[in-house]
Design a protein around this motif. Structure first.
Motif, PDB file in Angstrom:
ATOM      1  N   VAL A 232       0.849  -1.190   0.000  1.00  0.00           N
ATOM      2  CA  VAL A 232       0.000   0.000   0.000  1.00  0.00           C
ATOM      3  C   VAL A 232       0.883   1.238   0.000  1.00  0.00           C
ATOM      4  CG1 VAL A 232      -1.749   1.289   1.300  1.00  0.00           C
ATOM      5  CG2 VAL A 232      -1.846  -1.220   1.193  1.00  0.00           C
ATOM      6  N   ALA A 233       0.531   2.221  -0.840  1.00  0.00           N
ATOM      7  CA  ALA A 233       1.308   3.463  -0.923  1.00  0.00           C
ATOM      8  C   ALA A 233       0.640   4.605  -0.165  1.00  0.00           C
ATOM      9  CB  ALA A 233       1.503   3.859  -2.383  1.00  0.00           C
ATOM     10  N   SER A 234      -0.702   4.651  -0.172  1.00  0.00           N
ATOM     11  CA  SER A 234      -1.408   5.727   0.524  1.00  0.00           C
ATOM     12  C   SER A 234      -2.814   5.274   0.880  1.00  0.00           C
ATOM     13  CB  SER A 234      -1.470   6.994  -0.334  1.00  0.00           C
ATOM     14  OG  SER A 234      -2.280   6.775  -1.487  1.00  0.00           O
ATOM     15  N   VAL A 235      -3.414   5.956   1.876  1.00  0.00           N
ATOM     16  CA  VAL A 235      -4.770   5.610   2.313  1.00  0.00           C
ATOM     17  C   VAL A 235      -5.562   6.885   2.586  1.00  0.00           C
ATOM     18  CG1 VAL A 235      -3.784   3.586   3.479  1.00  0.00           C
ATOM     19  CG2 VAL A 235      -4.450   5.565   4.833  1.00  0.00           C
ATOM     20  N   TYR A 236      -6.874   6.765   2.412  1.00  0.00           N
ATOM     21  CA  TYR A 236      -7.811   7.790   2.890  1.00  0.00           C
ATOM     22  C   TYR A 236      -8.978   7.055   3.530  1.00  0.00           C
ATOM     23  CZ  TYR A 236     -11.053  11.650   3.258  1.00  0.00           C
ATOM     24  OH  TYR A 236     -11.928  12.584   3.757  1.00  0.00           O
ATOM     25  N   ALA A 237      -9.250   7.336   4.803  1.00  0.00           N
ATOM     26  CA  ALA A 237     -10.217   6.543   5.567  1.00  0.00           C
ATOM     27  C   ALA A 237     -11.221   7.418   6.300  1.00  0.00           C
ATOM     28  CB  ALA A 237      -9.481   5.655   6.569  1.00  0.00           C
ATOM     29  N   VAL A 238     -12.422   6.882   6.447  1.00  0.00           N
ATOM     30  CA  VAL A 238     -13.486   7.545   7.197  1.00  0.00           C
ATOM     31  C   VAL A 238     -14.187   6.517   8.076  1.00  0.00           C
ATOM     32  CG1 VAL A 238     -13.900   9.352   5.483  1.00  0.00           C
ATOM     33  CG2 VAL A 238     -15.116   7.179   5.305  1.00  0.00           C
ATOM     34  N   GLY A 239     -14.931   7.006   9.077  1.00  0.00           N
ATOM     35  CA  GLY A 239     -15.677   6.108   9.951  1.00  0.00           C
ATOM     36  C   GLY A 239     -16.947   6.769  10.431  1.00  0.00           C
ATOM     37  N   ALA A 240     -17.868   5.952  10.947  1.00  0.00           N
ATOM     38  CA  ALA A 240     -19.150   6.464  11.416  1.00  0.00           C
ATOM     39  C   ALA A 240     -19.684   5.591  12.541  1.00  0.00           C
ATOM     40  CB  ALA A 240     -20.165   6.498  10.263  1.00  0.00           C
ATOM     41  N   ASN A 241     -20.580   6.162  13.328  1.00  0.00           N
ATOM     42  CA  ASN A 241     -21.253   5.428  14.392  1.00  0.00           C
ATOM     43  C   ASN A 241     -22.762   5.614  14.265  1.00  0.00           C
ATOM     44  OD1 ASN A 241     -19.304   4.171  16.267  1.00  0.00           O
ATOM     45  ND2 ASN A 241     -18.518   6.256  16.429  1.00  0.00           N
ATOM     46  N   LYS A 242     -23.467   4.501  14.085  1.00  0.00           N
ATOM     47  CA  LYS A 242     -24.926   4.536  14.028  1.00  0.00           C
ATOM     48  C   LYS A 242     -25.537   3.526  14.989  1.00  0.00           C
ATOM     49  CE  LYS A 242     -26.861   5.693  10.145  1.00  0.00           C
ATOM     50  NZ  LYS A 242     -27.396   5.684   8.761  1.00  0.00           N
ATOM     51  N   GLY A 243     -24.675   2.763  15.695  1.00  0.00           N
ATOM     52  CA  GLY A 243     -25.151   1.736  16.603  1.00  0.00           C
ATOM     53  C   GLY A 243     -24.962   2.128  18.052  1.00  0.00           C
ATOM     54  N   ALA A 244     -24.524   1.180  18.869  1.00  0.00           N
ATOM     55  CA  ALA A 244     -24.397   1.387  20.315  1.00  0.00           C
ATOM     56  C   ALA A 244     -23.375   2.483  20.623  1.00  0.00           C
ATOM     57  CB  ALA A 244     -23.978   0.090  20.989  1.00  0.00           C
ATOM     58  N   SER A 245     -23.603   3.191  21.729  1.00  0.00           N
ATOM     59  CA  SER A 245     -22.763   4.325  22.094  1.00  0.00           C
ATOM     60  C   SER A 245     -21.380   3.907  22.571  1.00  0.00           C
ATOM     61  CB  SER A 245     -23.444   5.149  23.184  1.00  0.00           C
ATOM     62  OG  SER A 245     -23.624   4.373  24.368  1.00  0.00           O
ATOM     63  N   PHE A 246     -21.196   2.623  22.945  1.00  0.00           N
ATOM     64  CA  PHE A 246     -19.912   2.243  23.519  1.00  0.00           C
ATOM     65  C   PHE A 246     -18.765   2.317  22.513  1.00  0.00           C
ATOM     66  CE2 PHE A 246     -21.969  -1.994  22.750  1.00  0.00           C
ATOM     67  CZ  PHE A 246     -21.079  -2.536  21.823  1.00  0.00           C
ATOM     68  N   PHE A 247     -19.050   2.306  21.232  1.00  0.00           N
ATOM     69  CA  PHE A 247     -17.985   2.494  20.242  1.00  0.00           C
ATOM     70  C   PHE A 247     -17.431   3.917  20.325  1.00  0.00           C
ATOM     71  CE2 PHE A 247     -20.389  -1.033  18.380  1.00  0.00           C
ATOM     72  CZ  PHE A 247     -19.370  -1.921  18.095  1.00  0.00           C
ATOM     73  N   ALA A 248     -18.324   4.900  20.233  1.00  0.00           N
ATOM     74  CA  ALA A 248     -17.895   6.293  20.321  1.00  0.00           C
ATOM     75  C   ALA A 248     -17.281   6.600  21.677  1.00  0.00           C
ATOM     76  CB  ALA A 248     -19.074   7.218  20.057  1.00  0.00           C
TER      77      ALA A 248
END
Length: 334
Positions: A184-200
């Motif tokens: 891998v040479a480069s990355v662009y990443a995103v994330g989201a939370n729509k479920g349980a609050s313990f992830f955030a």
């Protein structure tokens, strides 16, 4: 041979059962920081018990590490000191710096170490690798990979998991290298939370996506989620100028067609990673026995593990900063 196993939780018990069925394995010796669980597993299956890791390492020909992530590096160091061959579940350490250190220690110790990236032993991914290596697909232009868990792990697991990219997508990053033979040479990443609050609450996300660019210009999309109600869904599509091949497109595919009159896939679906990759786990541990016996070199080294961890690290940095990250920004053993 006698195989020691450190950590007797879900994956530990699963690996113990797989190892016990292998022709090369004479006995399983267990240890755990929670001795009650190890004692129950030993009594139910006729395994031996050891009071601690130091004692276990004097009684076995090899060690399988299936502790929680925080226990991987200490157990690996102890085995290297004892000159005992090791199978360690991923990741070998919780941080990039510690992983880099372990690469150096393994090289100095000259002890065989195999890391548990079981997708390298899955028949579908191996067939995809053959198609790439043989030139059957022509030049590659696009790869799509996903790991979608049917339901999330316990809340207590998330703060120590390392995050969705390091815990889940790291399998995609490793097998991407395995299938394509590229970095891998480069990355662009995103994330989201729509479920349980313990992830955030833990600074994590329950769903993520990344666009990776390989060192030959091939584009890769990777997605992951903890909430795939249709079933456990792990796939890869490898697309080239002369053809496309897919991994995970059997009748267990956790997708329903929107087209009328289409009865594919007809099921049954898979609901967990252990069910999805049961044959691969068996092949992986049989390969480890070959490593211990000196019949082959490690098929997945700590150096390989480092490269997958670096990609996960880059994705987390990209998600946090909202920018593309070049892989030369992420430390390496060299």
């Amino acid at each position: 041979m006698r195989i020691g196993l450190a950590g007797t939780g879900r994956i530990g018990a699963f690996h113990a059962s797989t190892l016990a069925a292998l022709e090369d394995v004479e006995q399983i010796v267990l240890t755990d920081v929670l001795p009650e669980g190890a004692a129950r597993l030993a009594e139910a299956n006729g395994y031996e018990l050891s009071p601690d890791l130091d004692d276990l390492l004097t009684r076995v020909d090899a060690l399988v590490i299936t502790t929680s992530t925080s226990g991987h590096a200490p157990a690996l160091r102890a085995a290297l000191t004892a000159k005992v061959p090791v199978f360690c579940e991923k990741p070998v350490a919780s941080t990039l710096s510690e992983t880099i250190e372990l690469v150096r220690l393994v090289e100095e110790a000259e002890v065989p170490v195999q890391v548990g990236f079981q997708r390298r032993f899955d028949a579908g991914y191996r067939r995809a690798r053959e198609a790439v290596v043989s030139g059957e697909l022509g030049f590659l232009h696009t790869v799509r990979a996903n790991t979608h868990d049917q339901s999330p792990p316990p809340a207590a697991y998330i703060p120590t998991s390392g995050g969705l990219f390091r815990d889940c997508s790291i399998h995609d990053f490793d097998v991407l290298r395995f299938v394509t033979g590229r970095e891998v040479a480069s990355v662009y990443a995103v994330g989201a939370n729509k479920g349980a609050s313990f992830f955030a609450d833990a600074g994590d996300v329950d769903t993520a996506a990344a666009v990776l660019t390989l060192d030959d210009g091939t584009l890769v999309t990777v997605s992951a989620t903890r909430y795939n109600g249709g079933g456990h869904d792990v796939r890869m599509e490898v697309m080239g100028s002369e053809g496309t091949i897919g991994v995970g497109y059997d009748d267990s595919l956790a997708v329903r067609s929107a087209e009328a009159g289409v009865d594919y896939p007809c099921g049954p679906r898979k609901w967990s990673f252990m069910e999805r990759f049961l044959p691969a786990y068996r092949t992986e541990l049989a390969a480890f026995c070959d490593v211990v016996a000196g019949r082959t070199d490690s098929p997945c080294t700590v150096a390989d593990s480092l490269q997958a961890f670096r990609v996960a690290e880059a994705c987390e940095l990209s998600r946090a900063t909202g920018r593309a990250v070049e892989m030369n920004e992420i430390g390496d053993a060299t």
